[in-house]
Write an enzyme that holds these catalytic residues in place. Structure first.
Site, PDB file in Angstrom:
ATOM      1  CB  SER A   1      -0.940  -0.059   1.202  1.00 53.65           C
ATOM      2  OG  SER A   1      -1.886   0.948   1.123  1.00 53.65           O
TER       3      SER A   1
ATOM      4  CG  ASP B   1      -3.151   4.174  -0.813  1.00 50.00           C
ATOM      5  OD1 ASP B   1      -3.942   3.863  -1.730  1.00 50.00           O
ATOM      6  OD2 ASP B   1      -3.025   3.496   0.215  1.00 50.00           O
TER       7      ASP B   1
ATOM      8  CG  ASP C   1      -6.215   0.913   0.428  1.00 47.38           C
ATOM      9  OD1 ASP C   1      -5.422   1.872   0.445  1.00 47.38           O
ATOM     10  OD2 ASP C   1      -6.017  -0.144   1.053  1.00 47.38           O
TER      11      ASP C   1
ATOM     12  NE  ARG D   1      -2.733   3.623  15.708  1.00 47.21           N
ATOM     13  CZ  ARG D   1      -2.232   3.355  14.496  1.00 47.21           C
ATOM     14  NH1 ARG D   1      -1.646   4.309  13.771  1.00 47.21           N
ATOM     15  NH2 ARG D   1      -2.302   2.156  14.001  1.00 47.21           N
TER      16      ARG D   1
ATOM     17  NE  ARG E   1       1.184   5.455  11.351  1.00 45.69           N
ATOM     18  CZ  ARG E   1       1.936   5.538  10.264  1.00 45.69           C
ATOM     19  NH1 ARG E   1       2.662   6.615  10.038  1.00 45.69           N
ATOM     20  NH2 ARG E   1       1.985   4.546   9.395  1.00 45.69           N
TER      21      ARG E   1
HETATM   22  C1  G16 Z   1      -3.594   0.555   6.399  1.00 46.30           C
HETATM   23  C2  G16 Z   1      -4.986   0.331   6.919  1.00 46.30           C
HETATM   24  C3  G16 Z   1      -5.597   1.649   7.329  1.00 46.30           C
HETATM   25  C4  G16 Z   1      -4.675   2.378   8.305  1.00 46.30           C
HETATM   26  C5  G16 Z   1      -3.272   2.477   7.728  1.00 46.30           C
HETATM   27  C6  G16 Z   1      -2.245   3.088   8.655  1.00 46.30           C
HETATM   28  O1  G16 Z   1      -3.667   1.379   5.271  1.00 46.30           O
HETATM   29  O2  G16 Z   1      -5.764  -0.286   5.931  1.00 46.30           O
HETATM   30  O3  G16 Z   1      -6.843   1.400   7.905  1.00 46.30           O
HETATM   31  O4  G16 Z   1      -5.158   3.643   8.578  1.00 46.30           O
HETATM   32  O5  G16 Z   1      -2.809   1.194   7.369  1.00 46.30           O
HETATM   33  O6  G16 Z   1      -1.944   2.204   9.644  1.00 46.30           O
HETATM   34  P1  G16 Z   1      -0.794   2.435  10.689  1.00 46.30           P
HETATM   35  O7  G16 Z   1      -0.992   3.801  11.250  1.00 46.30           O
HETATM   36  O8  G16 Z   1      -1.077   1.352  11.695  1.00 46.30           O
HETATM   37  O9  G16 Z   1       0.518   2.318  10.003  1.00 46.30           O
HETATM   38  P2  G16 Z   1      -2.888   1.063   3.929  1.00 46.30           P
HETATM   39  O10 G16 Z   1      -3.481   2.028   2.963  1.00 46.30           O
HETATM   40  O11 G16 Z   1      -1.430   1.301   4.202  1.00 46.30           O
HETATM   41  O12 G16 Z   1      -3.196  -0.362   3.657  1.00 46.30           O
END
Ligand code: G16
Length: 567
Positions: free
Chosen positions: A69, A292, A296, A527, A536
């Site tokens: 992603s 992105d 998504d 978190r 973060r």
């Molecule tokens: C994924 C999740 C999202 C989340 C994001 C960031 O997004 O699908 O729901 O907001 O990770 O997560 P973290 O803050 O835990 O790194 P993506 O678009 O990277 O698949």
């Protein structure tokens, strides 16, 4: 049982070809497994086994997407789609962790992986090795160079489970794969061209219901940053089928275009609040959007001035607000129907789901509209589940990941009402019902989808005749700042209350509180990321300087406490 022995051998033999890299542990994070691509073969192979078992258990098609992603191009990962197209059920995450991390490099414990699988198979009553057992897994990948080899690893994991079949769908956006899984399990047409046709048709339907004088008010020019990922090319394909939208796509990831997610894409624009590469002063006054890496997530932006790179960001919170205003207006039209019987059929619960990252001003705005707003931890797996409890559930993360879910009962009532009102082609209630039915067709019911979200946002802007400036003015964001802190072990931070409180290390929450109290409208939380090896930090305050300074002060506490060994 002969089949079982074959089954055991099949898994044992193939597992030994994919040893776990020494000293590494993978955890099922916010959206599956994610790491540097070169260490992922065993994880992907075992995810293939996992997906096959899930398909056997549910008797349905499962999806396995190879993507990291928004992460850098050298990372990769796995997302698993459950039968309804949503993320893998959270109940299976502990098994996923156990399976992916079992070390089979040493022969003396090579049976251990079988024991992990067999124990789980027994607990979950999975028909593994049954004579009629069959499983089907749809495979997709984004455009990362490591994707092709990892798809092969997934195929070997899937074929290690007797009766399981992998269907390679090639390069897709993550939401396309989730959509296909959902549709196949509903026995509906589920090819990529079906996806494009459904989006184009429902968009057309919404645009046809826009008063012509309104549509004329919206600037036709619209530019999209494809993050040098899969979404840009898919949008190029889709745009040929669209009427009522002029879109230029940049950062397609073609030769010479630049690197996936590097200074481009929704995550970059949202976090840095600057224009992506490929955009400049000529784009002043133009409505722009960013996808992105796996399409998504979606954010909109406009350049603030011709001689700066700063943007006015229209993030997931504002996309959510635009959708909420529109949906609420359609529901209000329906509630004015004079026919009591029809009106009562459509009494519905509309709910909005956000996370702690939602800007405080957005939550305030949504509540002022009279909407029910609830919070979950970060990750669409949490928001999606919560939103599905409503007749209409709108969920968005500030980072641009979200969608609108409609209950089947509500959609069926809408169809009935629309039929009853067929003799009244111009009445506003019927148009409202038609609009909601078109939104349900357009917006991905499986997962957040930048392409379908973008078409819905564009249709609503035309409906209201709004420019991006007008949209942005819905409310004014409180200044905020996000920072990433590199730490040795992100799992040392444990949070509670939808990630707003730190439980571990002890004492850290008190320090955050003390810093936050120094600022007017201060709010701050930390978190562990579930997709990157970082903590973060999010801070909000009444001025940008204050938000920056709060974030930096908390960053220092995190650095100090997480390098001390005493907690
Ligand atoms: C994924 C999740 C999202 C989340 C994001 C960031 O997004 O699908 O729901 O907001 O990770 O997560 P973290 O803050 O835990 O790194 P993506 O678009 O990277 O698949």
């Amino acid at each position: 049982m002969a089949t079982s022995i074959n089954q055991h051998q099949s898994i044992l033999e193939s597992a030994s070809r994919f040893p776990l890299p020494q000293g590494l542990r993978f955890s099922y994070g916010t959206a599956g497994f994610r790491a540097e691509a070169s260490v992922l073969a065993s994880t992907v192979f075992r995810s293939g086994i996992l997906a096959a078992l899930r398909s056997l258990k549910t008797g349905a098609v499962i999806g396995l997407m190879i993507t990291a992603s928004h992460n850098p191009v050298n990372d990769n990962g796995v997302k698993i789609a459950d039968p309804d197209g949503g993320m893998l059920t959270q109940q299976w995450e502990p098994f996923a962790d156990a399976l992916i991390n079992f070390d089979v490099s040493c022969m003396c414990i090579s049976w251990a992986i079988m024991l992990v699988v067999l124990k789980f198979v027994e607990e979950e009553n999975i028909p593994l090795g049954g004579v009629n057992s069959s499983a089907e897994i749809l495979l997709g990948r984004d455009t990362r160079p490591s994707g092709r080899a990892l798809v092969e690893a997934a195929k070997q994991g899937i074929s290690a489970v007797i009766g399981a079949v992998a269907i390679d769908m090639g390069i897709l956006t993550t939401p396309q794969l989730h959509w296909m899984v959902r549709r196949r399990n509903k026995r509906m047409k589920a090819s990529e061209s079906d996806y494009f046709e459904q989006l184009a048709k429902s968009f057309r339907c919404l645009v046809d219901l826009v008063p012509k004088e309104m549509a004329k008010l919206v600037d036709a020019k619209f530019v999209v940053d494809g993050a040098n990922g899969v979404g840009g090319e898919k949008l190029e394909q889709l745009k040929g089928m669209l009427t009522g939208l002029e879109v230029e796509v940049r950062n397609l990831g073609r030769k010479g275009d630049g690197i996936l997610n590097e200074n481009v894409g929704a995550d970059y624009v949202q976090k840095e609040k600057v224009i992506p590469c490929g955009f400049g002063s000529d784009d002043m006054g133009i409505r722009c959007a960013s996808l992105d890496g796996d399409a998504d997530r979606l954010v909109y932006f406009r350049l603030l001035s011709a001689n700066s790179r700063s943007v006015d960001l229209v993030d997931g919170d504002k996309i959510l607000s635009l959708f909420a205003v529109f949906i609420k207006e359609q529901l209000d039209s329906l509630s004015k129907m004079t026919n009591d019987k029809l009106r009562n059929r459509l009494s519905s619960r509309l709910g909005v789901v956000q996370t702690a990252y939602a800007n405080g001003a957005s939550t305030h705005y949504l509540k002022q509209l009279g909407l029910e707003v609830v919070f979950t931890p970060t990750g669409v797996k949490y928001l999606h589940k919560k939103a599905s409890e409503y007749d209409i559930g709108i969920y968005f993360e500030a980072n641009g990941h979200g969608t609108i879910l409609f209950s089947e009962d509500f959609i069926s009532s809408l169809h009935d009402v629309e039929k009853e009102l067929a003799s009244c082609p111009d009445c506003e209630s019927r148009n409202a019902a038609l609009r909601l039915l078109a939104v349900n067709q357009l917006i991905n019911q499986a997962v957040g989808d930048a392409l379908s979200g973008l078409l819905l946002a564009e249709a609503i802007l035309q409906y209201y005749g709004w420019s991006i400036n007008r949209w942005s003015e819905l409310y004014h964001d409180l200044p905020s700042k996000q920072l990433k802190v590199k730490v040795a072990d992100r799992s040392a931070v444990v949070t509670a209350n939808a990630e707003t409180q730190v439980v571990k290390p002890s004492g850290l929450q008190e320090l955050i509180n003390a810093e936050t109290d120094k600022y007017s409208h201060g709010r701050c939380f930390i978190r562990p990321s579930g997709t990157e090896d970082i903590i973060r930090v999010y801070a909000e305050a009444s001025t940008q300087e204050a938000a920056d300074s709060l974030a930096q002060a908390v960053e220092q506490h995190v650095k100090r406490l997480l390098t001390e060994k005493s907690f």
